[in-house]
Design an enzyme around this catalytic site. Sequence first.
Site, PDB file in Angstrom:
ATOM      1  N   HIS A  48       1.000  -1.296  -0.009  1.00 62.08           N
ATOM      2  CA  HIS A  48       0.050  -0.001  -0.213  1.00 62.08           C
ATOM      3  C   HIS A  48       0.905   1.361   0.059  1.00 62.08           C
ATOM      4  O   HIS A  48       0.411   2.347   0.459  1.00 62.08           O
ATOM      5  CB  HIS A  48      -0.732   0.059   1.345  1.00 62.08           C
ATOM      6  CG  HIS A  48      -1.723  -1.344   1.570  1.00 62.08           C
ATOM      7  ND1 HIS A  48      -2.964  -1.578   0.866  1.00 62.08           N
ATOM      8  CD2 HIS A  48      -1.387  -2.304   2.214  1.00 62.08           C
ATOM      9  CE1 HIS A  48      -3.226  -2.642   1.379  1.00 62.08           C
ATOM     10  NE2 HIS A  48      -2.360  -3.316   2.012  1.00 62.08           N
TER      11      HIS A  48
ATOM     12  N   GLU B  32       9.406   8.308 -17.143  1.00 63.42           N
ATOM     13  CA  GLU B  32       7.873   8.947 -17.250  1.00 63.42           C
ATOM     14  C   GLU B  32       7.653   8.437 -18.696  1.00 63.42           C
ATOM     15  O   GLU B  32       6.224   7.964 -18.978  1.00 63.42           O
ATOM     16  CB  GLU B  32       7.897  10.282 -16.984  1.00 63.42           C
ATOM     17  CG  GLU B  32       8.030  10.833 -15.843  1.00 63.42           C
ATOM     18  CD  GLU B  32       8.143  12.308 -15.596  1.00 63.42           C
ATOM     19  OE1 GLU B  32       7.393  12.849 -14.832  1.00 63.42           O
ATOM     20  OE2 GLU B  32       9.080  12.826 -16.265  1.00 63.42           O
TER      21      GLU B  32
ATOM     22  N   LYS C 111      16.343  21.650 -11.180  1.00 60.92           N
ATOM     23  CA  LYS C 111      15.384  20.500 -11.644  1.00 60.92           C
ATOM     24  C   LYS C 111      16.345  19.485 -12.131  1.00 60.92           C
ATOM     25  O   LYS C 111      17.154  19.737 -12.980  1.00 60.92           O
ATOM     26  CB  LYS C 111      14.165  20.782 -12.471  1.00 60.92           C
ATOM     27  CG  LYS C 111      13.152  21.371 -11.505  1.00 60.92           C
ATOM     28  CD  LYS C 111      12.661  20.729 -10.280  1.00 60.92           C
ATOM     29  CE  LYS C 111      11.492  19.421 -10.717  1.00 60.92           C
ATOM     30  NZ  LYS C 111      10.327  19.913 -11.526  1.00 60.92           N
TER      31      LYS C 111
ATOM     32  N   SER D 277      15.041  21.584 -16.190  1.00 63.10           N
ATOM     33  CA  SER D 277      13.813  22.328 -16.475  1.00 63.10           C
ATOM     34  C   SER D 277      14.419  23.630 -17.080  1.00 63.10           C
ATOM     35  O   SER D 277      15.375  24.281 -16.814  1.00 63.10           O
ATOM     36  CB  SER D 277      13.238  22.644 -15.067  1.00 63.10           C
ATOM     37  OG  SER D 277      12.341  23.710 -15.148  1.00 63.10           O
TER      38      SER D 277
END
Length: 456
Positions: free
Chosen positions: A153, A287, A280, A274
Amino acid sequence: MWGGRFSGGPSSVMQEINASIPFDKRLWKQDIQGSLAHIKMLAKQGIVEDDDANKIIVGLEQIFEEFLENGVPVDLTLEDIHMTIEKRLTEIIGPAAGRLHTARSRNDQVATAFRLWVRDAIDEVLQSLHMLQCVIVQRAEENADIILPGFTHLQVAQPVTLGHHFMAYYEMIRRDIDRFECARNRLNVSPLGSAALAGTGFNLDRDMTSSALGFDAPMGNSLDAVSDRDFALDYLSAASQSSLHLSRMAEEIIIWASQPYGFVSLSDQWSTGSSIMPQKRNPDAAELVRGHSGRITGQLNALMMVMKGLPLAYSKDMQNDKPPVFEAHDLFGLCIVSMSGMIETLTFHADNMHKAASSGFSTATDLADWLVRDLNIPFREAHHITGATVRHCEDNDIALSEIPADILTSIDGRLEGKPLPDLSVEGSVNSRISYGGTAPLRVRGMIAIAKQECGL
Ligand code: ARG
């Protein structure tokens, strides 16, 4: 090619909707392979004279060189790769080219070429999945002793080892490889010689073309041979399943690389920045692996929907079989290589992992197990005692090992004078030596077997 029946030409939109050459040009090598096998068989059977057959063979070989060098010319009026090659053959050798299509239809021709293409695609995938497995095993071995939290979980559950975690993906990919191998075995039969749908009156040698193309046997039913695309669906299904595994792995890299976790850093090679936030370092490749898996399974669905409800035998709907497979194959190939690259160059932050593994009373199960083993308390009661112990520690913000003896006795009298065992995360993982368990000793045994399987 079929102009005899018609007096007018097709409208330009008819040509556009009908044409598959913009995408099926990718079948050119396999189409030539199929044609070479077919014409050699026709010559051997005395159906086409040697002279003409030789011209056709030399012509096809020339086209092979031309396309290899300059690519496939795209002319919508020629409809597809099969017509494109036949037209070029006619330009090169003249009317003898017309004999190649004896005892053949584009229906068995395309079924053959596409099968060959998918077979090559599977072979490519098997190679790159094997490479990914090797990377995973190596990283598992290097990091067999690092301890991180195991989650259920997404809540800290029990400590596990990084080697164990990686080897879980090794197992998944082993099953993926098995699925592709099964797909390849099922695919490997020859539709060539089924002609349009009913077979042919010519005296073919289908065994000869089948073995020339590396198939195991000719397909036994011509209607089935020209009209099923389950081999493409098998490919898409295996690719979808495997891409889901890669997607889950990608998701973990994304979570692990986030600042609150800080378990891993991606290498510069596999990160992006970024344009506005200079600090970043984004896991874009991971992704995209996660996102691509959605598109790959979408292609499986696309082809299933195309095939559903088609009566036997060939219908033009089936021309839509190729784009889903091509798209899925391209995306899947990128995903596998990207995952290998990311995993190969990941940096692990063992301290952060260890800290997280020690949080959340992750060794509470070890305490319950000790109550069962050493104090002979039934597990359900042990679970209850441990729960009360955890609650006390949580309320007082202390670790399990710091709980005072009198509190323990007040929770359960049987604990009087019984100092708690070692509840460190190291003790926990080392104790889990059951077959398939997370103990480094056990995992190293599994890694040794995996290395043998991978030829490492
Ligand atoms: N381009 C077609 C396809 O990919 C070739 C088969 C054409 N057959 C036919 N009966 N029109 O499906």
